[in-house]
Design an enzyme around this catalytic site. Structure first.
Site, mmCIF file in Angstrom:
data_model
loop_
_atom_site.group_PDB
_atom_site.id
_atom_site.type_symbol
_atom_site.label_atom_id
_atom_site.label_comp_id
_atom_site.label_asym_id
_atom_site.label_seq_id
_atom_site.Cartn_x
_atom_site.Cartn_y
_atom_site.Cartn_z
ATOM 1 N N ASP A 102 0.845 -1.182 0.000
ATOM 2 C CA ASP A 102 0.000 0.000 0.000
ATOM 3 C C ASP A 102 0.890 1.245 0.000
ATOM 4 O OD1 ASP A 102 -2.447 1.302 0.015
ATOM 5 O OD2 ASP A 102 -2.488 1.457 2.192
ATOM 6 N N TYR A 118 1.125 5.712 -0.520
ATOM 7 C CA TYR A 118 0.673 6.878 0.254
ATOM 8 C C TYR A 118 0.935 8.084 -0.635
ATOM 9 C CZ TYR A 118 0.757 9.701 4.694
ATOM 10 O OH TYR A 118 0.520 10.585 5.730
ATOM 11 N N HIS A 166 -3.975 13.991 0.741
ATOM 12 C CA HIS A 166 -4.259 13.059 1.839
ATOM 13 C C HIS A 166 -3.161 13.109 2.900
ATOM 14 C CE1 HIS A 166 -5.336 9.497 4.080
ATOM 15 N NE2 HIS A 166 -4.162 8.956 3.824
ATOM 16 N N GLU A 205 -10.721 3.598 3.170
ATOM 17 C CA GLU A 205 -9.817 4.404 2.348
ATOM 18 C C GLU A 205 -10.067 4.023 0.898
ATOM 19 O OE1 GLU A 205 -5.764 3.891 3.698
ATOM 20 O OE2 GLU A 205 -6.042 5.369 5.299
ATOM 21 N N GLU A 222 -9.055 3.674 -2.735
ATOM 22 C CA GLU A 222 -7.763 3.584 -3.406
ATOM 23 C C GLU A 222 -7.909 2.921 -4.778
ATOM 24 O OE1 GLU A 222 -4.547 2.199 -1.061
ATOM 25 O OE2 GLU A 222 -5.335 3.042 0.815
ATOM 26 N N ASP A 247 -9.130 0.085 1.546
ATOM 27 C CA ASP A 247 -8.148 -0.282 2.564
ATOM 28 C C ASP A 247 -8.722 0.100 3.934
ATOM 29 O OD1 ASP A 247 -5.687 -1.035 3.679
ATOM 30 O OD2 ASP A 247 -4.992 1.033 3.655
ATOM 31 N N ARG A 304 -8.691 3.297 12.981
ATOM 32 C CA ARG A 304 -7.764 4.397 13.317
ATOM 33 C C ARG A 304 -7.261 4.327 14.748
ATOM 34 N NH1 ARG A 304 -6.354 5.648 8.316
ATOM 35 N NH2 ARG A 304 -8.142 6.279 7.055
ATOM 36 N N GLN A 316 -4.626 1.553 14.821
ATOM 37 C CA GLN A 316 -3.487 2.044 14.040
ATOM 38 C C GLN A 316 -2.691 3.094 14.805
ATOM 39 O OE1 GLN A 316 -4.736 3.785 10.287
ATOM 40 N NE2 GLN A 316 -2.659 4.383 9.732
ATOM 41 N N LYS A 343 -4.938 -2.346 9.930
ATOM 42 C CA LYS A 343 -5.239 -2.505 8.502
ATOM 43 C C LYS A 343 -5.487 -3.964 8.117
ATOM 44 C CE LYS A 343 -3.830 1.762 7.074
ATOM 45 N NZ LYS A 343 -4.563 2.653 6.152
ATOM 46 N N THR A 369 -8.979 -6.023 3.518
ATOM 47 C CA THR A 369 -8.746 -5.083 2.425
ATOM 48 C C THR A 369 -9.595 -5.580 1.263
ATOM 49 O OG1 THR A 369 -6.463 -4.819 3.173
ATOM 50 C CG2 THR A 369 -6.991 -4.004 0.973
ATOM 51 N N THR A 384 -4.763 6.323 -0.172
ATOM 52 C CA THR A 384 -6.030 7.040 -0.210
ATOM 53 C C THR A 384 -6.006 8.140 -1.263
ATOM 54 O OG1 THR A 384 -6.190 6.644 2.146
ATOM 55 C CG2 THR A 384 -7.683 8.288 1.225
ATOM 56 N N GLU A 407 -10.649 12.110 7.026
ATOM 57 C CA GLU A 407 -10.568 13.442 6.434
ATOM 58 C C GLU A 407 -11.944 14.086 6.313
ATOM 59 O OE1 GLU A 407 -7.485 13.276 2.982
ATOM 60 O OE2 GLU A 407 -8.165 11.229 3.379
#
Lengths: 401, 401
Positions: free
Chosen positions: B114, B116, B121, B187, B189, B221, B225, B228, B241, B245, B332, B346
């Site tokens: 994954d 970023y 983001h 997320e 993606e 994904d 939170r 994480q 995570k 997925t 994301t 977000e």
């Protein structure tokens, strides 16, 4: 008792009997059991047995998936074949000298996870990087920290380890640069291989550990410290690790390690309930690390803060499923003494105190091209015997960039 | 031109023809091609063709491994069958209504990575967590940051997503606690699936991207939170995570996306040479995210800072090998506008500004049990047509702990 002519001090007696995959002459990849200085061609010897069909895949995955009852059955039969003289004539043709075989990866690796479970290693890493800080991260004693690595670059012992290239930014540099890693390191670790998978959404209770994990091996989690240092914030190690992870060829079944089980060191704070098992899975493995033949470290595994059973429970507590062939490693095994450190980062204290290679006059801050790293281990068996893990070996090949 | 009765505004015209794996009635897992509201049973239709042998595995991996020449050949043949009336009688029996099929994972996933790669983001994440900081991490514009995820928990679209449990420590708490995640997020993606693998030690040059990557899909994904946040220092996301997925069922081949290719946004600083390609692989995909049927966001993919070609070159620059079935995701996808954000983190600004679900009167800080998240996307095709990606769908199921 055996009809085999086993060396008196063998680490591969009838109480060990680890499994691997080998080829020999015309024989392509097949399952084998190491015994003394030989390997039993298990795929051939098991013809006609009910479990014979599990041994033709060129990897051990089908055997591992079959579960603990089958594992016990196969182990009992192999011991019987190698013990009782009436089997000698049939079995002897299936024995091959171990120094003539080529070993392969014992399993097709599904997911690879690397933990970080030696307190001394975490402290050393913190001290080397921050220079003096005496703390592990705040979450460290609450959970076994781990991350996913690259399963596709787990390689068999003996595979050359090509020095990686990539981006790095030394502390004093203002901009990153691209080039060959100059801070190549090893990490001596113990690996655990999952046999029986689990369902998505169903955490594996800690006491189910021996129903899922088949066996134990050695892992060298090669690390490019310069690549790792520049990339790992905020999402963790990536290219600094993914170029190669070496795995030893022999999986020592948990059943061979009953005499190696020792009480787990005290944990403070007391871990959450899902991390508290009825029995300890601390294992008294004695590791040895050699660079170019020189013994440079002897890390003890028994004092790891988190056990493999705790790691498995943590790995699945969020509902993540297991698959046959999942490999997870302990993290660098480091003891409190200087000659018990499991990486060059620690042994040379970040390169500031180069490590002497025996009496050779040579020193190492980090690995040089051509350096050979060999990690071995053994554990207590019954009646004073030792259980051997063989070795994970790798030689640094020059960068291709 | 086609003998098929295609809906005028279909997103699955003859310029798309994405591949998937489906079952239908007595037909077990087989390769299919989506066209209009139907699915062509490719495994059946290709009997007698040289590539027919690649389509019987119940996953697309053998077709993907066969390489770009075979991909082009299969695509040309399928277009011919669906275009030329002389094929109609033979092909028609192999068409199945798409709303009657069950979709499966299109590939056996090898490694999952994954990235970023949306600057917006990364900025939002930084602002939400640190409250005001306006910077991406110092390495962010030098390399596409990525990490390995859990391949074994990549699931097919439609698979329920069980709310995970685990450790978390809210900022104001002095000690961590154990329990169900209360900050469950998605997320949105874009995923890229590798067809042709590569050798260990041989970095894949950026311009080789279309020789290795077969096609594109959508990825959710899912992220807890709270788990994480507590676990990810220092080694990155793990249990936050790895519980699930989700992957969309249809792989849109790169060949269908020629009209979606747009110039890459300027990069400053100029990236290292291995990240500079001759051609742009920025793709003008328009994503849409719906929660319980309410459109909540429309993230644009074209403005991602790092492209999939750059990500592939980075992933292998250290010599890491690729395998057929490797999946890597963009990270994301978030645009500059408020309604272009790709995660609830977000959209609700860390929960501080709960998101309205259309006119329903309901709001969401994070996902609740029973919530359904659907991510869709489309891209420009020839002559004003659109290329559809279908959807990746998942509903939150209650925790089992």
């Amino acid at each position: 008792m055996t009809w085999l002519d086993l060396p008196a001090d063998t680490l591969f007696g009838l109480d060990n009997l680890p499994y691997g995959v080998f080829s020999h002459g015309e024989r392509t990849r097949r399952a084998g059991v190491a015994v003394g200085d030989q390997v039993l061609d298990l795929s051939a010897a098991a013809e006609g047995e009910s479990f014979g069909r599990l041994l033709g895949a060129g990897v051990l995955n089908p055997l591992l998936a079959a579960g603990p009852d089958v594992w016990a059955d196969v182990r009992a039969r192999v011991r019987e074949w190698l013990s009782e003289p009436r089997h000698a004539d049939r079995i002897r043709p299936h024995l091959v000298p171990r120094n003539e075989i080529r070993s392969h990866l014992p399993v097709e690796v599904a997911d690879y996870v690397d933990f970080y479970s030696s307190e001394q290693h975490a402290l050393n890493a913190s001290r080397v990087f921050s220079g003096g800080d005496d703390l592990v991260p705040p979450n460290w004693k609450h959970l076994p920290i781990g991350y996913h690595g690259r399963a596709g670059t787990v390689v068999a012992s003996g595979t050359p380890v090509i020095r990686p290239a990539g981006q790095r930014k030394p502390r004093k540099a203002t901009e990153p640069s691209f080039g060959r890693s100059s801070l190549l390191d090893f990490e001596a670790e113990v690996g655990f291989v999952v046999g029986v998978g689990s369902e998505l959404g169903a955490p594996v209770p800690i006491d189910e550990f021996p129903r899922h994990v088949f066996g134990v091996c050695l892992v060298n989690d090669w690390s490019a410290r310069d690549l790792q240092g520049w990339e790992m914030q905020p999402l963790g190690p990536f290219l600094g690790k993914s170029f190669a992870t070496s795995m030893s060829p022999w999986l020592v079944p948990l059943a061979a390690l009953e005499h190696a089980r020792v009480p787990q060191p005290a944990q403070d704070p007391e871990p959450f309930e899902y991390l508290r098992g009825a029995e300890s899975w601390s294992l008294d493995l004695a590791l040895e690390i050699r660079i170019n033949g020189h013994l440079v470290s002897s890390p003890p595994f028994a004092t790891q803060y988190w056990t493999a059973a705790q790691q498995l429970a943590h790995l699945t507590v969020n509902g993540a499923s297991l698959r046959t062939g999942d490999l997870y490693a302990s993290g660098t095994v480091t003891g409190p003494a200087k000659d018990q450190r499991g990486s060059l980062l620690e042994l040379s204290w970040g390169g500031r105190e180069p490590l002497a290679l025996g009496d050779s006059g040579e020193t190492r801050a980090f690995l040089e091209d051509g350096d050979e790293v060999v990690i071995t281990a053994s554990a207590p068996g019954p009646d004073g015997a030792r259980i051997g893990f063989g070795e994970v070996r790798g030689t640094v090949a020059p960068a291709v960039v």
